[in-house]
Enzyme design. Structure first.
Site, PDB file in Angstrom:
ATOM      1  CG  ASN A 144      53.494  55.244  12.560  1.00 46.74           C
ATOM      2  OD1 ASN A 144      53.027  54.557  13.469  1.00 46.74           O
ATOM      3  ND2 ASN A 144      54.183  56.341  12.783  1.00 46.74           N
ATOM      4  CE  LYS A 145      54.954  53.211  16.470  1.00 42.68           C
ATOM      5  NZ  LYS A 145      54.185  53.761  17.544  1.00 42.68           N
ATOM      6  CB  ILE A 146      55.943  46.249  12.585  1.00 46.39           C
ATOM      7  CG1 ILE A 146      56.417  45.210  11.580  1.00 46.39           C
ATOM      8  CG2 ILE A 146      55.467  45.601  13.881  1.00 46.39           C
ATOM      9  CD1 ILE A 146      57.876  44.902  11.641  1.00 46.39           C
TER      10      ILE A 146
END
Ligand SMILES: *Cc1c(COP(=O)(O)O)cnc(C)c1O
Length: 383
Positions: free
Chosen positions: A191-193
């Site tokens: 879910n990170k950038i």
């Protein structure tokens, strides 16, 4: 049911699959290989400042190794920002040490310099010992007040571990986050950038520490033909297949940051007519946030009907995922007995704050659907 809108979902570029194919073609299907080395170099040259990088299996693993390398042991205390994901604090407990939690300030939502200093002074007075490290977090990609935090940490000679898991692509005074601390960590969770499906990195200007992290992450094998160990080791290295994904993702990082910043600008513009909905702007031009997640604060209104929970439930009914801000660690049952220094700022932010869908793959229609629902709840509840 309308199509699900996620909070933050993976967003692949053009090259990831090609690099993964390369890993298969060359049979580098292992927790080492050319993509691991290449990914480390890609991150190091992106961050600049002469940093070295160890690619690991998770951001949590990176934080754990940072504390091991700093010599954190049972009986030690480590200062940690209270408002964060539990992964910032758990590695303190892995080492048998005690977390000391520090509240947020209202501007960046990150560690309050004032309560950081209060915590250091009080811990030294009570225990006769300095905390071993300070874990500062850049929540949702917003830089913490690094000038003041580094000044305090340096004055007390306590190393800073920068949890930049959410902040790849952000900078402070033109310097990339992840390059301020004695050591820093990044996360490439789904879910990170950017993502490697799961993964993390330890970053430091101190090459010996980064080498030591790689050594500890591969079971701490001494140089010998047989398996020989003079340290406790870990299995924390990144797989060459994951690193292949990471190399492709680094090529699109700049675009991902721009898109997430545009999401934030869109929400801010679209919800401007509603004074009960507030945004945390960058305090001044020193701050550049990647806007990993766009978050709003919902001010209490006179009726008491407009709450962040009302908005969250309204979005959920429309198959739109949103999430309250991180619940502070000093309010978590598992850390109940840990010392805390603060004035309730993070608690208030937690009760008022909501993260809106923020992925770099959201369409204009998606964003409009979110805004329409938020507007609907605000108008229904404030009538
Ligand atoms: C995601 C995250 C981590 C942990 O990273 P993983 O790669 O999931 O282990 C640590 N700290 C913060 C603030 C995070 O958001």
């Amino acid at each position: 049911m309308k199509e699900k809108i996620w909070l933050s979902s993976p967003h692949m570029g053009e090259s990831e699959f090609k690099y993964v194919q390369e890993a298969f073609d060359t049979n580098w299907i292992a927790p080492l290989g050319p993509h691991v080395n290449g990914f480390e170099q890609d991150i190091a040259s992106y961050l600049g400042e002469g940093v070295h990088v160890a690619a690991l299996s998770a951001g949590t693993a990176a934080l754990h190794l940072a504390l091991v390398i700093l010599g954190v042991q049972a009986g030690d205390e480590v200062i940690c920002q209270s408002m964060t994901f539990s992964a910032s604090a758990n590695p303190i407990a892995y080492q048998g040490a005690t977390p000391v939690f520090v509240d947020s300030e209202a501007q960046t939502w990150n560690m309050s310099p004032r309560y950081l200093e209060a915590a250091i002074l009080d811990r030294v007075e009570r225990t006769g010992k300095k905390p071993k490290a300070i874990i500062v977090v850049h929540l949702y990609g917003m830089p913490a007040q690094m000038d003041r935090i580094m000044e305090i940490a340096n004055r007390h000679a306590i190393p800073v571990v920068e949890d930049a898991a959410e902040a790849l692509g952000s900078s402070y005074r033109g310097q990339k986050l992840g390059t301020f601390g004695a050591m820093s960590i990044l996360s490439f969770n789904g879910n990170k950038i950017i993502t490697t499906s799961g993964g993390g990195a330890l970053v430091s200007k101190n090459e010996d520490w980064v080498k030591k992290a790689r050594f500890l992450a591969t079971q701490a094998r001494d140089a010998a033909p047989h398996y020989q160990h003079s340290h406790i080791g870990y299995n924390y290295r990144m797989s060459n297949v994951c690193a292949a994904i990471g190399r492709g993702q680094m090529e699109v990082l700049k675009e991902r940051v721009e898109k997430r910043r545009n999401n934030y600008a869109f929400y801010k513009r679209s919800l401007a007519p509603y004074p009960a909905i507030r945004f945390a702007d960058e305090p001044n031009e020193s701050y550049y946030a990647n806007r990993w997640l766009s978050a709003i604060l919902v001010e209490d209104d006179a009726t008491g009907d407009l709450t962040r929970e009302a908005i969250r439930l309204g979005l959920e009914k429309e198959n739109i995922e949103s999430r309250p801000l991180w619940k502070p660690m000093h309010l978590q049952p598992v850390f109940e007995t840990a010392p805390f220094y603060g004035d309730g700022t993070s608690e208030r932010l937690f009760y008022q704050g909501l993260c809106l869908p923020s992925g770099s793959n959201l369409t204009e229609d998606d964003l409009n659907r979110v805004v329409e629902q938020v507007r609907g709840v605000v108008e229904r509840t404030s009538r």
